[in-house]
Design a protein around this motif. Structure first.
Motif, PDB file in Angstrom:
ATOM      1  N   ASN A   4      68.002  42.042   2.218  1.00  0.00           N
ATOM      2  CA  ASN A   4      67.217  41.172   1.353  1.00  0.00           C
ATOM      3  C   ASN A   4      67.765  41.279  -0.063  1.00  0.00           C
ATOM      4  O   ASN A   4      68.027  42.375  -0.547  1.00  0.00           O
ATOM      5  CB  ASN A   4      65.743  41.575   1.355  1.00  0.00           C
ATOM      6  CG  ASN A   4      65.130  41.466   2.729  1.00  0.00           C
ATOM      7  OD1 ASN A   4      65.425  40.555   3.482  1.00  0.00           O
ATOM      8  ND2 ASN A   4      64.279  42.409   3.070  1.00  0.00           N
ATOM      9  N   MET A  77      67.288  35.577  -0.473  1.00  0.00           N
ATOM     10  CA  MET A  77      67.639  35.545   0.945  1.00  0.00           C
ATOM     11  C   MET A  77      67.067  36.770   1.630  1.00  0.00           C
ATOM     12  O   MET A  77      67.108  37.870   1.098  1.00  0.00           O
ATOM     13  CB  MET A  77      69.141  35.459   1.139  1.00  0.00           C
ATOM     14  CG  MET A  77      69.920  36.606   0.548  1.00  0.00           C
ATOM     15  SD  MET A  77      71.645  36.211   0.418  1.00  0.00           S
ATOM     16  CE  MET A  77      71.787  36.127  -1.369  1.00  0.00           C
ATOM     17  N   GLU A  79      67.466  38.395   5.230  1.00  0.00           N
ATOM     18  CA  GLU A  79      68.160  38.390   6.514  1.00  0.00           C
ATOM     19  C   GLU A  79      67.202  38.701   7.653  1.00  0.00           C
ATOM     20  O   GLU A  79      67.285  38.093   8.729  1.00  0.00           O
ATOM     21  CB  GLU A  79      69.300  39.402   6.490  1.00  0.00           C
ATOM     22  CG  GLU A  79      70.129  39.404   7.747  1.00  0.00           C
ATOM     23  CD  GLU A  79      71.211  40.459   7.729  1.00  0.00           C
ATOM     24  OE1 GLU A  79      72.307  40.164   8.224  1.00  0.00           O
ATOM     25  OE2 GLU A  79      70.953  41.577   7.249  1.00  0.00           O
ATOM     26  N   SER A  84      66.236  31.662   3.454  1.00  0.00           N
ATOM     27  CA  SER A  84      66.791  31.674   2.105  1.00  0.00           C
ATOM     28  C   SER A  84      66.170  30.522   1.324  1.00  0.00           C
ATOM     29  O   SER A  84      65.634  29.578   1.905  1.00  0.00           O
ATOM     30  CB  SER A  84      68.318  31.539   2.142  1.00  0.00           C
ATOM     31  OG  SER A  84      68.687  30.341   2.787  1.00  0.00           O
TER      32      SER A  84
END
Length: 142
Positions: A4, A77, A79, A84
């Motif tokens: 992140n 973002m 992950e 995002s």
């Protein structure tokens, strides 16, 4: 767990950006981004803050505050959530936002709000076409 990260770019001086965000420059180099926040001055009067834990990105009051000292771009973002987003703020108001939720596939998770900049549509169209071609090639080889 996943990766992140967020960054904030503001067209203002370092001192104004840090004051608006309630941050202090420690003077320490952080080339490996080990601190929660790292910052750098860029050309043409921009200052960027990298936010390892998305604390600033999730804080609407800080977005409003920093956008009052200059044009502000935010990118986040996550992950772990395959998501995002990017936003532009000015004078305490969000002008536009684009979000992608990758949990539903590539193009299906793209959402926008506000008045998108003129560069957005051609970039979206080009990248969507590239993704569709890659998907077709992957399904044909699989």
């Amino acid at each position: 767990m996943g990766f992140n990260l967020a960054w904030i770019a503001v067209q203002a001086s370092k001192d104004d950006v840090l004051a608006a965000l309630g941050l202090t420059d420690t003077g320490d180099d952080d080339e490996w981004l080990e601190s929660d926040f790292s910052g750098a001055s860029l050309a043409r009067g921009w200052y960027v803050v990298v936010d390892r834990n998305m604390q600033l990105y999730a804080d609407e009051a800080r977005k409003q505050a920093v956008s009052r000292v200059g044009r502000a771009l935010f990118v986040g973002m996550a992950e772990s959530a395959t998501s995002s987003a990017a936003e532009e703020w000015r004078d305490g108001q969000q002008l536009w936002m684009v979000e992608h939720d990758g949990s539903n596939g590539h193009a299906g998770g793209l959402q926008t709000s506000g008045t998108m900049p003129p560069e957005y549509a051609p970039i979206r169209d080009r990248l969507t076409a590239q993704q569709e071609m890659a998907d077709k090639a992957e399904s044909a080889s699989g």
